[in-house]
Design a protein around this motif. Structure first.
Motif, mmCIF file in Angstrom:
data_model
loop_
_atom_site.group_PDB
_atom_site.id
_atom_site.type_symbol
_atom_site.label_atom_id
_atom_site.label_comp_id
_atom_site.label_asym_id
_atom_site.label_seq_id
_atom_site.Cartn_x
_atom_site.Cartn_y
_atom_site.Cartn_z
ATOM 1 N N ILE A 282 0.827 -1.208 0.000
ATOM 2 C CA ILE A 282 0.000 0.000 0.000
ATOM 3 C C ILE A 282 0.867 1.267 0.000
ATOM 4 C CG2 ILE A 282 -0.206 0.077 2.529
ATOM 5 C CD1 ILE A 282 -3.039 0.894 0.039
ATOM 6 N N PHE A 283 2.076 1.173 0.596
ATOM 7 C CA PHE A 283 2.938 2.370 0.664
ATOM 8 C C PHE A 283 3.397 2.783 -0.727
ATOM 9 C CE2 PHE A 283 3.647 -0.180 4.551
ATOM 10 C CZ PHE A 283 2.900 0.626 5.396
ATOM 11 N N THR A 284 3.752 1.784 -1.519
ATOM 12 C CA THR A 284 4.187 2.054 -2.892
ATOM 13 C C THR A 284 3.004 2.551 -3.728
ATOM 14 O OG1 THR A 284 5.904 0.392 -2.644
ATOM 15 C CG2 THR A 284 5.288 0.962 -4.900
ATOM 16 N N VAL A 285 1.850 1.913 -3.541
ATOM 17 C CA VAL A 285 0.656 2.296 -4.298
ATOM 18 C C VAL A 285 0.272 3.748 -4.003
ATOM 19 C CG1 VAL A 285 -1.830 1.853 -4.532
ATOM 20 C CG2 VAL A 285 -0.223 -0.074 -4.444
ATOM 21 N N LEU B 92 0.648 12.328 2.686
ATOM 22 C CA LEU B 92 0.683 11.979 4.110
ATOM 23 C C LEU B 92 0.437 10.472 4.257
ATOM 24 C CD1 LEU B 92 -1.316 14.891 5.862
ATOM 25 C CD2 LEU B 92 1.016 14.896 4.992
ATOM 26 N N SER B 93 0.774 9.716 3.223
ATOM 27 C CA SER B 93 0.522 8.265 3.278
ATOM 28 C C SER B 93 1.724 7.538 3.867
ATOM 29 C CB SER B 93 0.136 7.738 1.894
ATOM 30 O OG SER B 93 1.189 7.837 0.967
ATOM 31 N N ARG C 182 -7.128 11.680 -5.231
ATOM 32 C CA ARG C 182 -7.360 12.171 -6.603
ATOM 33 C C ARG C 182 -8.135 13.475 -6.632
ATOM 34 N NH1 ARG C 182 -8.978 6.424 -8.047
ATOM 35 N NH2 ARG C 182 -7.050 5.501 -8.838
ATOM 36 N N GLU C 183 -9.175 13.566 -5.786
ATOM 37 C CA GLU C 183 -10.071 14.732 -5.906
ATOM 38 C C GLU C 183 -9.724 15.850 -4.939
ATOM 39 O OE1 GLU C 183 -14.169 13.465 -5.685
ATOM 40 O OE2 GLU C 183 -13.863 11.957 -7.265
ATOM 41 N N HIS C 184 -9.118 15.507 -3.811
ATOM 42 C CA HIS C 184 -8.849 16.550 -2.807
ATOM 43 C C HIS C 184 -7.357 16.754 -2.554
ATOM 44 C CE1 HIS C 184 -13.141 16.911 -1.861
ATOM 45 N NE2 HIS C 184 -13.167 15.610 -2.052
ATOM 46 N N GLY C 185 -6.520 15.931 -3.180
ATOM 47 C CA GLY C 185 -5.089 16.177 -3.139
ATOM 48 C C GLY C 185 -4.408 15.880 -1.814
ATOM 49 N N VAL C 186 -4.946 14.919 -1.053
ATOM 50 C CA VAL C 186 -4.247 14.487 0.176
ATOM 51 C C VAL C 186 -4.207 12.960 0.189
ATOM 52 C CG1 VAL C 186 -4.144 14.546 2.695
ATOM 53 C CG2 VAL C 186 -5.097 16.508 1.455
ATOM 54 N N ALA C 187 -3.000 12.398 0.240
ATOM 55 C CA ALA C 187 -2.857 10.939 0.270
ATOM 56 C C ALA C 187 -2.711 10.451 1.704
ATOM 57 C CB ALA C 187 -1.642 10.509 -0.550
ATOM 58 N N SER C 188 -3.376 9.331 2.008
ATOM 59 C CA SER C 188 -3.333 8.721 3.342
ATOM 60 C C SER C 188 -3.216 7.219 3.149
ATOM 61 C CB SER C 188 -4.620 9.070 4.093
ATOM 62 O OG SER C 188 -5.730 8.536 3.375
ATOM 63 N N ILE C 189 -3.266 6.484 4.240
ATOM 64 C CA ILE C 189 -3.215 5.020 4.161
ATOM 65 C C ILE C 189 -4.511 4.452 4.749
ATOM 66 C CG2 ILE C 189 -2.079 2.929 5.066
ATOM 67 C CD1 ILE C 189 -0.278 4.226 3.023
ATOM 68 N N PRO C 190 -5.224 3.625 3.986
ATOM 69 C CA PRO C 190 -6.408 2.952 4.535
ATOM 70 C C PRO C 190 -5.964 1.806 5.445
ATOM 71 C CG PRO C 190 -6.059 2.282 2.241
ATOM 72 C CD PRO C 190 -4.964 3.264 2.576
ATOM 73 N N THR C 191 -6.585 1.683 6.614
ATOM 74 C CA THR C 191 -6.092 0.637 7.521
ATOM 75 C C THR C 191 -6.470 -0.761 7.041
ATOM 76 O OG1 THR C 191 -7.994 0.631 9.051
ATOM 77 C CG2 THR C 191 -6.198 2.176 9.544
ATOM 78 N N SER C 192 -7.355 -0.861 6.050
ATOM 79 C CA SER C 192 -7.676 -2.204 5.524
ATOM 80 C C SER C 192 -6.432 -2.907 4.986
ATOM 81 C CB SER C 192 -8.744 -2.115 4.439
ATOM 82 O OG SER C 192 -8.385 -1.184 3.453
ATOM 83 N N TYR D 123 1.409 -4.156 10.619
ATOM 84 C CA TYR D 123 2.306 -3.725 9.548
ATOM 85 C C TYR D 123 2.311 -4.795 8.451
ATOM 86 C CZ TYR D 123 6.316 -1.769 7.241
ATOM 87 O OH TYR D 123 7.146 -1.231 6.299
ATOM 88 N N ASP D 124 2.316 -4.352 7.218
ATOM 89 C CA ASP D 124 1.965 -5.286 6.142
ATOM 90 C C ASP D 124 3.045 -6.295 5.787
ATOM 91 O OD1 ASP D 124 3.650 -3.508 4.820
ATOM 92 O OD2 ASP D 124 2.403 -3.401 3.022
ATOM 93 N N SER D 125 4.223 -6.221 6.396
ATOM 94 C CA SER D 125 5.244 -7.228 6.073
ATOM 95 C C SER D 125 5.156 -8.466 6.971
ATOM 96 C CB SER D 125 6.651 -6.618 6.177
ATOM 97 O OG SER D 125 7.146 -6.662 7.498
#
Ligand code: GLN
Length: 380
Positions: A14-17, A30-31, A337-347, A120-122
């Motif tokens: 997800i970090f790379t995405v 901010l991801s 895409r629409e508001h210009g702030v990147a975050s990480i979804p906890t899913s 953590y995803d690893s």
């Protein structure tokens, strides 16, 4: 060609995405967790000096002695734990390598390892690629407390390892003294090994104390403790971390480490050793990031985002249930895409639960970055 994947359920992290999407659409990122400000220029100078002085060949497999000594001295000073720098501290190419090596060293085919989701995803791929089975215990929104009765119920004769993380990514919760008491009981009864991801050990808020496994002799004796210089010195791209573990665990760990990366960047280790031995960097880090957390929260106050309490790490979970009922992934993509702030979804860190309506924001950013991001977030 038909490949039989060892990790069929795994895609790109997800970090790379999210970092790529942020770059593609020009969003404030901010991801992925990394500072957008520079490290101490003296640290860069020190690396350059060690390069110029010719420290450019392989470091010892275990790590540069000066850095191992500085790590041992720091663990002793902070947690009262005596580790032998020669046999019990190993320098790794980042925390993620350390986690992988510890799992690979201990988890046999068919063994179980307990993880706490969101995690953590690893962790889970590291367990599965080594033939183990991840047994997932849920930390639940909004408190994300460890349900110790469920942990006890999850222990079986096949349990080889429990993977813990405090301060916790992505929830920003921390283990308490009573958690350590519960954990000690489990370890006493089962003899299970602990993999303790403590990479955010120096970022802890509101006067709380970091409950390192190193503080507790009964836990320390069973633990791999993972640390990271990237977080402490604002150099996540240098990928240098360490593992502290009793001699027998360290010996098994090194058997794997020597064939995964062999050794870690030499001039960087020498420079970090100087900084750590001088006690630089970590003493003011909690205050530094607490101010950033509080600034970010003040900037979004009065908006429809509801903050959960961030007690450590440089992450803040924000509840968006007053804004939309989209899934966290859909909303994170649209927000970028629409508001210009990147975050990480906890899913991305969940395996069995439905994702709660929260997104993770990294506040290891310049004040002006946080201000611009908050302006956009307030519009929702
Ligand atoms: N630990 C960082 C985070 O949680 C990311 C590390 C990585 O990108 N592999 O954001």
């Amino acid at each position: 060609m038909h490949l039989r994947s060892k990790l069929p359920a795994v895609g790109t992290t997800i970090f790379t995405v999210m970092s790529k999407l942020a770059a593609d659409v020009g969003a404030i990122n901010l991801s992925q967790g990394f500072p957008d400000f520079d490290c101490d220029p003296a640290l860069v100078d020190a690396v350059a000096r060690h390069m110029r002085e010719g420290r450019n060949q392989y470091a010892p497999m275990q790590g540069v002695p000066a850095l191992r000594q500085a790590v041992a001295a720091t663990l002793e000073a902070l947690y009262g734990a005596a580790y032998d720098p020669d046999g019990e501290i190993t320098i790794t190419s980042g925390g993620t390598e350390a986690i992988f090596d510890a799992v690979a060293a201990l988890v046999h085919s068919g063994d179980e390892a307990i993880v706490f989701e969101p995690c953590y995803d690893s962790y889970v791929p590291a367990i599965e690629v080594n033939g183990g089975r991840a047994v997932v215990v849920s930390l639940r929104y909004p408190d994300y407390r460890v349900p110790w009765d469920e942990v006890r119920a999850a222990i079986s004769p096949r349990t080889r390892m429990i993977v813990l993380n405090s301060p916790h990514n992505p929830t920003a919760t921390i283990l308490s003294e009573s958690d350590m008491t519960e954990l000690t009981r489990i370890v006493d009864d089962s003899g299970v090994t602990i993999l303790s991801d403590e990479v955010y050990e120096h970022i802890i808020f509101d006067g709380a104390r970091h409950e390192s496994m190193a503080r507790y002799p009964a836990l320390r004796a069973h633990s791999f403790i993972v640390g990271s210089f990237g977080k402490t010195y604002h150099v996540t791209g240098w990928k240098v971390g360490y593992v502290a573990a009793p001699a027998a665990l360290s010996a098994e760990f090194r058997k794997v480490h020597q064939f995964v990366t062999f050794s870690t960047n030499t001039p960087v280790q020498h420079a970090l050793a100087e900084f750590l031995a001088d006690g630089r960097g970590y003493p003011g880090l909690s205050a530094f990031y607490q101010r950033k957390r509080d600034l970010f929260l003040a900037l979004i106050e009065g908006s429809r985002w509801k903050p959960l309490l961030s007690r450590g790490t440089y992450f803040q979970l924000l509840d968006y249930s007053a804004i939309t009922d989209e899934t966290d992934m859909d909303f994170a993509l649209r927000l970028t895409r629409e508001h210009g702030v990147a975050s990480i979804p906890t899913s991305a860190f969940l395996y069995t639960q439905t994702a709660p309506p929260v997104l993770r924001f990294c506040f290891a950013k310049k004040d002006e970055t946080l201000e611009s991001a908050a302006t956009r977030l307030r519009d929702l």
